[in-house]
Design an enzyme around this catalytic site. Structure first.
Site, PDB file in Angstrom:
ATOM      1  N   GLU A 164       3.060 -20.382  33.280  1.00  0.00           N
ATOM      2  CA  GLU A 164       2.975 -21.369  32.322  1.00  0.00           C
ATOM      3  C   GLU A 164       1.663 -21.447  31.546  1.00  0.00           C
ATOM      4  OE1 GLU A 164       3.669 -25.380  33.922  1.00  0.00           O
ATOM      5  OE2 GLU A 164       5.529 -24.511  34.809  1.00  0.00           O
ATOM      6  N   GLU A 279      13.167 -20.822  38.563  1.00  0.00           N
ATOM      7  CA  GLU A 279      13.181 -22.156  39.087  1.00  0.00           C
ATOM      8  C   GLU A 279      14.416 -22.921  38.615  1.00  0.00           C
ATOM      9  OE1 GLU A 279       9.112 -23.790  38.141  1.00  0.00           O
ATOM     10  OE2 GLU A 279       8.203 -21.948  38.508  1.00  0.00           O
TER      11      GLU A 279
HETATM   12  O1  G3I Z   1       1.151 -32.086  50.495  1.00  0.00           O
HETATM   13  C1  G3I Z   1       0.678 -33.236  49.706  1.00  0.00           C
HETATM   14  C2  G3I Z   1       0.982 -34.523  50.895  1.00  0.00           C
HETATM   15  O2  G3I Z   1       0.019 -34.057  51.962  1.00  0.00           O
HETATM   16  C3  G3I Z   1       0.807 -35.927  50.363  1.00  0.00           C
HETATM   17  O3  G3I Z   1       0.785 -36.865  51.419  1.00  0.00           O
HETATM   18  C4  G3I Z   1       1.658 -35.963  49.237  1.00  0.00           C
HETATM   19  C5  G3I Z   1       1.315 -37.327  48.659  1.00  0.00           C
HETATM   20  O4  G3I Z   1       1.918 -37.104  47.322  1.00  0.00           O
HETATM   21  O5  G3I Z   1       1.497 -35.189  48.360  1.00  0.00           O
HETATM   22  C6  G3I Z   1       1.882 -33.812  48.817  1.00  0.00           C
HETATM   23  O6  G3I Z   1       1.603 -32.871  47.675  1.00  0.00           O
HETATM   24  C7  G3I Z   1       2.581 -32.730  46.775  1.00  0.00           C
HETATM   25  C8  G3I Z   1       3.192 -31.403  46.671  1.00  0.00           C
HETATM   26  O7  G3I Z   1       4.039 -31.317  45.771  1.00  0.00           O
HETATM   27  C9  G3I Z   1       3.975 -30.913  48.120  1.00  0.00           C
HETATM   28  O8  G3I Z   1       5.025 -31.876  48.226  1.00  0.00           O
HETATM   29  C10 G3I Z   1       1.848 -33.151  45.462  1.00  0.00           C
HETATM   30  O9  G3I Z   1       1.478 -34.311  45.254  1.00  0.00           O
HETATM   31  C11 G3I Z   1       2.893 -32.508  44.434  1.00  0.00           C
HETATM   32  O10 G3I Z   1       2.236 -32.875  43.119  1.00  0.00           O
HETATM   33  C12 G3I Z   1       3.746 -31.556  44.515  1.00  0.00           C
HETATM   34  O11 G3I Z   1       4.346 -31.241  43.278  1.00  0.00           O
HETATM   35  C13 G3I Z   1       4.950 -29.955  43.145  1.00  0.00           C
HETATM   36  C14 G3I Z   1       4.249 -29.490  41.640  1.00  0.00           C
HETATM   37  O12 G3I Z   1       4.890 -28.209  41.175  1.00  0.00           O
HETATM   38  C15 G3I Z   1       2.909 -29.367  41.676  1.00  0.00           C
HETATM   39  O13 G3I Z   1       2.221 -28.341  42.644  1.00  0.00           O
HETATM   40  C16 G3I Z   1       6.368 -30.085  42.966  1.00  0.00           C
HETATM   41  O14 G3I Z   1       6.667 -30.026  44.703  1.00  0.00           O
HETATM   42  C17 G3I Z   1       6.865 -28.763  42.518  1.00  0.00           C
HETATM   43  O15 G3I Z   1       8.194 -28.676  42.544  1.00  0.00           O
HETATM   44  C18 G3I Z   1       6.305 -28.243  41.259  1.00  0.00           C
HETATM   45  O16 G3I Z   1       6.804 -26.903  40.890  1.00  0.00           O
HETATM   46  C19 G3I Z   1       6.629 -26.606  39.560  1.00  0.00           C
HETATM   47  C20 G3I Z   1       6.254 -25.100  39.633  1.00  0.00           C
HETATM   48  O17 G3I Z   1       5.248 -24.688  40.378  1.00  0.00           O
HETATM   49  C21 G3I Z   1       6.014 -24.522  38.136  1.00  0.00           C
HETATM   50  N1  G3I Z   1       6.983 -24.979  37.074  1.00  0.00           N
HETATM   51  C22 G3I Z   1       7.593 -26.301  37.059  1.00  0.00           C
HETATM   52  C23 G3I Z   1       7.724 -26.976  38.469  1.00  0.00           C
HETATM   53  C24 G3I Z   1       7.967 -28.230  38.406  1.00  0.00           C
HETATM   54  O18 G3I Z   1       7.083 -29.208  38.137  1.00  0.00           O
END
Ligand code: G3I
Length: 365
Positions: A164, A279
């Site tokens: 992105e 994705e």
């Molecule tokens: O691991 C922590 C956990 O310790 C904590 O308790 C919890 C509380 O919110 O958060 C956990 O981390 C989360 C992580 O996912 C793992 O579950 C983050 O908050 C959350 O922001 C994270 O979201 C991911 C996001 O990318 C940011 O990394 C989504 O699962 C994931 O689907 C999303 O993926 C992105 C692609 O990388 C790029 N394209 C878009 C796509 C969708 O947004």
């Protein structure tokens, strides 16, 4: 997270295509889609691996997820475990705990691995977002890529090197995504990242990955042009790039811009690049609550897209962003106005197969 989308076979038989068309119409899809079935390539391309992005929490805690991965996945993508936010809690230390768990599982089960992602404006630790010195940020980026790609060299077959990097709307925001990498290093951040990845594992296939590349709006065309410019610039500088990942977070209320998508993919191929679907899922927030209606519309949306992209040429893999609706990001970022649960993925929140699974299996091995 909500910000980045800024809400808002040669046919084996005509029977198959006619049936597909009828299903699509049944789902409320307009007749324009039907033209695509005349050239549908789905059955000829059934050697495409079905990739699944793996979210660590259900991977650890829900054995059925691992079973379904063993049965169905032809490629594994650690969804978050290879991002800076997971690997680099502090500057001095790398935490490979989560990524090793998923990668070891993939290797034991003979599944190829796709790495995601070495550079993204989002999911960075706060200490990296706070760096303001260009030489320091460049050094940190190179060290990170050399360490991470180096650790998994020969094991991770393909990497999203940059994720992105194109602005959501290049028509109004300029070409580049704002964020620490571009703000501090300028457009060079892409070149630095690809060069470092190529050095760390010369055998790895290196991808640029982005979303909203599938329709034929002016904004999407501008995003496609930006990707093509980035590819050409890297090639001019002899920096390796091997492919483009189309995320394909599809909106049920949008149509695939078939001709435009095919043109884009063929241009990429003429530059020697591979194309992957990285994705895939469907944002169903505007559909009526009835799960059957939604599942039909989701299938029609994905079929229209996969028909176009497979008709444009070979596709390296088709990966869904998770397997079960239970753990999809879509319910959080695109909440529905009613209490119905989002249904973006091939399995429902009880890990039961949905029509989308059967559809994807027609395009994948
Ligand atoms: O691991 C922590 C956990 O310790 C904590 O308790 C919890 C509380 O919110 O958060 C956990 O981390 C989360 C992580 O996912 C793992 O579950 C983050 O908050 C959350 O922001 C994270 O979201 C991911 C996001 O990318 C940011 O990394 C989504 O699962 C994931 O689907 C999303 O993926 C992105 C692609 O990388 C790029 N394209 C878009 C796509 C969708 O947004």
């Amino acid at each position: 997270m909500a910000s980045f989308f800024e809400k808002q076979t040669i046919n084996k038989s005509n029977l198959l295509t006619r049936r597909s068309a009828l299903n699509a119409i049944g789902a409320g899809v307009t007749a324009s889609i039907c033209s695509s079935f005349l050239t549908s390539n789905a059955l000829a391309t059934s050697n495409i691996p079905f990739g699944v992005a793996v979210h660590l929490d259900p991977f650890r805690n829900e054995p059925i997820f691992r079973e379904l991965l063993k049965q169905h996945a032809g490629l594994i993508v650690p969804m978050n475990a290879l991002k800076w936010a997971s690997l680099r809690h502090t500057e001095g230390k790398f935490d490979f705990g989560g990524s090793d768990e998923i990668i070891n599982f993939a290797e034991v089960n003979n599944k190829p691995i796709h790495g995601h992602a070495l550079l993204w404006y989002d999911a960075n630790p706060s200490w990296i977002d706070a760096v303001t010195s260009p030489p320091l940020l460049e050094k940190l980026l190179i060290e990170h890529i050399e360490t991470v790609v180096g650790r998994y060299a020969g094991r991770i077959a393909t990497w999203d090197v940059v994720n992105e990097v194109v602005a959501h709307d290049p028509l109004t925001q300029g070409k580049w995504r704002k964020g620490v990498w571009h703000n501090i290093l300028g457009p060079r951040h892409v070149e630095i990242a690809f060069a470092a990845a190529a050095k760390a594992d010369p055998t790895c296939r290196l991808f640029i990955n982005d979303y909203d590349l599938e329709d034929d709006s002016l904004r999407t065309e501008a995003r496609q042009r930006a990707i093509l410019q980035i590819v050409r610039r890297l090639q001019k500088k002899n920096i390796p790039i091997h492919g483009v990942g189309l995320q394909a977070h599809l909106y049920a209320e949008r149509r695939t811009g078939r001709d435009n998508l095919i043109k884009f993919v063929r241009e990429l191929k003429s530059l020697g690049l591979e194309v992957a679907v990285t994705e895939l899922d469907v944002i169903d927030w505007k559909l009526s609550a009835d799960p059957k209606v939604r599942d039909r519309a989701v299938v029609a949306t994905v079929r229209e897209f996969l028909d176009a992209i497979t008709d444009a040429g070979s596709v390296r893999n088709i990966t869904t962003w998770g397997l079960s609706d239970k753990h999809s990001w879509i319910k959080d970022v695109f909440p529905r106005s009613d209490s119905a649960k989002a249904r973006p993925l091939p399995f429902d929140d009880q890990w039961q197969k949905k029509p989308l699974f059967d559809l994807i299996k027609k395009y994948t091995k």
